[in-house]
Scaffold this active site. Structure first.
Site, PDB file in Angstrom:
ATOM      1  N   ASP A 222       0.830  -1.202   0.000  1.00  0.00           N
ATOM      2  CA  ASP A 222       0.000   0.000   0.000  1.00  0.00           C
ATOM      3  C   ASP A 222       0.872   1.262   0.000  1.00  0.00           C
ATOM      4  O   ASP A 222       0.598   2.225  -0.718  1.00  0.00           O
ATOM      5  CB  ASP A 222      -0.907  -0.053   1.242  1.00  0.00           C
ATOM      6  CG  ASP A 222      -1.889   1.083   1.248  1.00  0.00           C
ATOM      7  OD1 ASP A 222      -2.693   1.169   0.302  1.00  0.00           O
ATOM      8  OD2 ASP A 222      -1.835   1.909   2.176  1.00  0.00           O
TER       9      ASP A 222
ATOM     10  N   LYS B 228       1.480   4.337  -2.807  1.00  0.00           N
ATOM     11  CA  LYS B 228       1.342   5.771  -2.515  1.00  0.00           C
ATOM     12  C   LYS B 228       2.580   6.554  -2.939  1.00  0.00           C
ATOM     13  O   LYS B 228       2.459   7.619  -3.559  1.00  0.00           O
ATOM     14  CB  LYS B 228       1.081   5.973  -1.019  1.00  0.00           C
ATOM     15  CG  LYS B 228      -0.321   5.527  -0.608  1.00  0.00           C
ATOM     16  CD  LYS B 228      -0.473   5.523   0.904  1.00  0.00           C
ATOM     17  CE  LYS B 228      -1.893   5.167   1.291  1.00  0.00           C
ATOM     18  NZ  LYS B 228      -2.005   4.821   2.702  1.00  0.00           N
TER      19      LYS B 228
END
Ligand code: ADP
Ligand code: ASP
Ligand code: MG
Length: 814
Positions: free
Chosen positions: A677, A681
């Site tokens: 994750d 980003k």
């Protein structure tokens, strides 16, 4: 004297006819002429019946029966029993004749324009008779007069031309000696010198009234209809349309010519010469002042007075090299159409003389094309001119206003509005009077075009945003609650009218063209139709609203793959789903490119740091010419929560479990724990800083054992965490021994990105990062030693929803 005309809806049924009576009972003039249309819809039924009969379709009898029932029940309701039988027998005998006419057409399987006029005239003949009997029975001083005896025409059936000399003399003579206050007449019907019944064209009852008003030099012509006047656009298609209080004859004529059906275009001509004002009034709201059509009203400085449209238009174009510099081509072209009695709604000619293009009614186009091809047979055979090109199913939209001629830039504004909303323009024309600018567009785009033009020219202040929300779980439901709470503020302060037109979860989907009630959306969605992503997309496309925004609150890869199709249809995309922006660089780039090409923003602020304005800030830095040198960040609310909570008094397993239970992790916790994750980003931030990077280019040294990473279920994953508890404890104690805290850090520098667990010493910007907060440090050409820092809550449904909200407002201000 005054002339009043009541249209089809105004006399559609006994209840409405009673309203008409009340209006007439209040008239003070000594003498009034009252023209009525057929009962609403009857003209269409009659035309369908004659069509069916002529095709030997026995169903014409059903139409006939419906017509009989309507008129007979109207008599029963309106006329007192004692005088009913006379009225009934008169109407029944008329209906018998109608039946015979239809039967005749059925038997020979044919209909002539002459017979069609005869059949269709029964609408007005019956309605006017019944209404006059009713008025008399109510004690009004009324008399019936057959318009056929007054209005004389040629034999052009379907839309006859009036012989004004005879007609004016007839009307004058009749009204000069009329003895009753009210003379009731059927609209639409007339007769020719040779004694044939004729009609004045669809919508022609307005014309009947205007002809009489002009002939007797009336003080006023009142058109009573089902709307409160002439509006800035058809109120049935543009909800925000407003009534125009005063309008000039020319503007009204132009608007009606381009489709404002509230006034039949020829109506103005007879009253214009005598400057008889026309009031357009609403039978259902008689106190409303409506619209006054009169000589040169100055329009209060307004340039555009109305927007109208005419549907069922075809474009007929003639082009070819043989047209250049050759005189007489246009003459032959227009003569051909004129001989065929085809009326031209719009003309454009390219200045290169290379082509002539006209807009005509769809129904005429086949005849027109054949005739023109025949006229230019020789030029076509010698390839000097191409056979005519026909495009059907188009619509003309027109801006109309007297003052438009003295204003520059209106057409630019018109076309850029249409362009911005992805409405393709097929042809453009500006009337020589410069009282209108018209554009020919596809019929599917009409509603969108009218509404966007209306927004541009009449509601400059309020912009409507039409949302289609997919995913109404944690984040989605918070988002809807925020819109509901802020709706009034957005409208008043930001001039944005935000409506949710469609929504879907994984089970059902619901739509409401006027906006779904945000109070009851849950039950509305519950009762919706089965969810289907393709159908959801198709529906948005068909609705074809301007400023449409697709909001993706899911974490679905399939949904993320649909963004390109949305953008290609000028539907903006706002998403908290990171998959698209962190997938292949090519797809990310394509989405950005489509957003530009189709003027539809693609925004994903919530992909990094939930509601924190990280991407937006980055965009502003870059737009102002700054350059990113380094980014350091803690971007995982979940991992921050985990490492802030984990110590030697807990177990790593329990802390991760707690994070999952409190909604701080993705449904699949390995996406967070593995660092994937965070990789996504930092990848997005790097890309937004202008670097071409893919996920595989990012270095990730996982702190999780490979075995945990490879598990294929949440249970197995949590089990493996237990097994490696000692390793996790060691990570903690090593850091604690150095007075450091563990933080999962993302870094981007010199075109390279990496993520991983780091020991952060006291005094570092990251050291005191609490709970699930995020922090980003931007080191740029301008922020060299002291970075630009953005810090705050980086996870949670509420803040994520507010980030989506902010993206919506950005589009509103776009
Ligand atoms: P009537 O039967 O009373 O003659 P019409 O149906 O012929 O009524 O005309 C009224 C209708 O015209 C309205 O209901 C509206 O839908 C349509 N219309 C189209 N453009 C306009 C406009 N600019 N202003 C008002 N009405 C319009
Ligand atoms: N009844 C005719 C029509 O529907 C005329 C009118 O209503 O003005 O076209
Ligand atoms: Mg009408």
């Amino acid at each position: 004297m005054k002339v009043l005309k009541f249209g089809g809806t105004s006399v559609a049924n006994p209840e409405n006819i009673n309203k008409v009576k009340s209006i007439l009972a209040q008239q003070k003039e000594q003498q009034i002429a009252v023209v009525v249309s057929a009962f609403g819809g009857v003209t269409d039924v009659l035309l369908n019946a004659s069509q069916a009969a002529s095709q030997q379709d026995i169903n014409y009898k059903n139409s006939l029966k419906a017509i009989e029932d309507r008129h007979i029940s109207a008599i029963r309701e309106l006329i007192p029993v004692k005088s009913q039988s006379a009225a009934l027998s008169k109407v029944k005998s008329e209906l018998n004749v109608l039946e015979t006419l239809l039967e005749g057409s059925f038997l020979i399987g044919e209909i002539t324009p002459k017979l069609s006029d005869k059949i269709v005239s029964y609408g007005e003949l019956l309605s006017s008779f019944i209404i006059s009997e009713f008025l008399k029975s109510e004690g009004l001083d009324a008399v019936y007069k057959d318009s056929r005896e007054l209005i004389k025409t040629d034999n052009h059936f379907g839309k006859a031309n009036v012989d004004f000399v005879t007609t004016n003399a007839n009307c004058k003579a009749y009204f000069e000696s009329a003895e009753h206050q009210i003379t009731l007449l059927p609209g639409f019907v007339a007769s020719s010198k040779s004694g044939n019944l004729t009609t004045l064209g669809r919508g022609g009852s307005d014309y009947t009234a205007a002809i009489i008003a002009a002939a007797v030099d009336a003080d006023m012509l009142e058109i009573w209809t089902d709307v409160s006047g002439m509006y800035t656009a058809n109120p049935k298609l543009v909800k925000q349309a407003k009534c125009v209080a005063h309008i000039s004859y020319q503007e009204a004529m132009e608007l009606s010519h381009f489709g404002a059906k509230v006034l039949y275009p020829p109506t103005i001509q007879p009253v214009l010469g005598r400057e008889i004002p026309i009031a357009i009034k609403n039978t259902f709201d008689p106190e409303n002042p409506g619209t006054l059509v009169a000589k040169n009203t100055n329009g209060n400085g307004k340039t555009v007075r109305g927007i109208s449209h005419v549907g069922n238009i075809s474009l007929l174009s003639l082009e070819g090299p043989g047209m250049i510099g050759i005189p007489g081509i246009s003459k032959r072209f227009f003569e051909t159409l004129s001989v065929k009695n085809i009326s031209i709604v719009l003309i454009t000619q390219a200045s290169s003389e290379h082509s002539i293009c006209v807009g005509i009614a769809d129904q005429d186009v086949d005849v027109a094309a054949e005739a023109v091809n025949e006229t230019f047979e020789f030029e076509i055979s010698t390839k000097k001119i191409k056979p005519v090109i026909v495009e059907k199913d188009l619509t003309i939209v027109a801006l109309v206003g007297d003052n438009m001629k003295s204003h520059q830039g209106l057409s630019g504004k018109m076309f850029s509005t249409l362009g911005k909303n992805n409405v393709n323009i097929r042809a453009i024309a500006q009337g020589a009077s410069e009282r209108n600018i018209s554009a020919v567009i596809k019929k599917e785009d009409v509603k969108k075009a009218l509404n966007s033009l209306h927004e541009t020219f009449f509601e400059e202040n309020i912009k409507q945003l039409n949302l289609f929300v997919m995913g109404v779980g944690n984040v989605g439901s918070k988002f809807l609650a925020q819109i509901r709470q802020q709706k009034k503020y957005l409208k008043e302060e930001l001039k944005l009218n935000v409506r949710v037109i469609g929504m879907s979860n994984s089970r059902t989907m619901a739509f409401d063209e006027n906006g779904i009630s945000l109070k009851d959306w849950e039950s509305i969605l519950e009762q919706g139709e089965p969810a289907d992503k393709q159908k959801f997309f198709d529906r948005i496309n068909t609705l074809n609203y301007r400023n449409s925004i697709f909001v993706d609150n899911t974490a679905s890869e399939e949904v993320s793959k649909s963004y390109a199709s949305y953008l290609k249809n000028s539907i903006s995309v706002v998403t908290c789903n990171k998959i698209a922006s962190s997938s292949d660089y090519a797809y990310y780039k394509e989405l950005k490119q489509l957003a530009k090409q189709y003027n539809a923003p693609y925004l994903f602020e919530t992909n990094v740091g939930a509601g924190l304005p990280i991407i937006d800030t980055l965009k502003h830095l870059i737009a102002s010419g700054d350059r990113v040198r380094k980014i350091q960040a803690v971007l995982s609310g979940s991992l921050n929560f985990v490492f802030n909570t984990f110590d030697d008094s807990t177990t790593f397993h329990d802390v991760v479990k707690q994070a999952q239970e409190q909604g701080y992790t993705e449904p699949d916790p390995t996406i967070d724990l593995s660092g994937v994750d965070v990789m996504r980003k930092i990848l997005i931030l790097a890309r937004e800083s202008g670097h071409q990077l893919d996920i595989d280019d990012i270095e990730n040294e996982s702190f999780l054992p490979k075995e945990s990473l490879d598990t294929d279920s949440n249970e197995a994953f949590f089990e493996s965490l237990k097994k490696y508890e000692d390793d996790f404890q060691k990570l903690y104690s090593d850091a604690a021994a150095k007075d450091c805290k563990l933080k999962y850090v993302a870094q981007f520098e010199d075109g390279k990105a990496k993520v991983g667990l780091q020991q952060i010493p006291k005094g570092h910007d990251f050291y005191n990062l609490e709970g699930s907060d995020n922090i980003v440090l931007f080191f740029t050409d301008r922020y060299v030693n002291q970075p630009l820092i953005i810090k705050g809550a980086g996870a949670g449904a509420d803040v994520t929803a507010s980030g989506i909200f902010a993206d919506i407002v950005r589009i509103g201000n776009f």
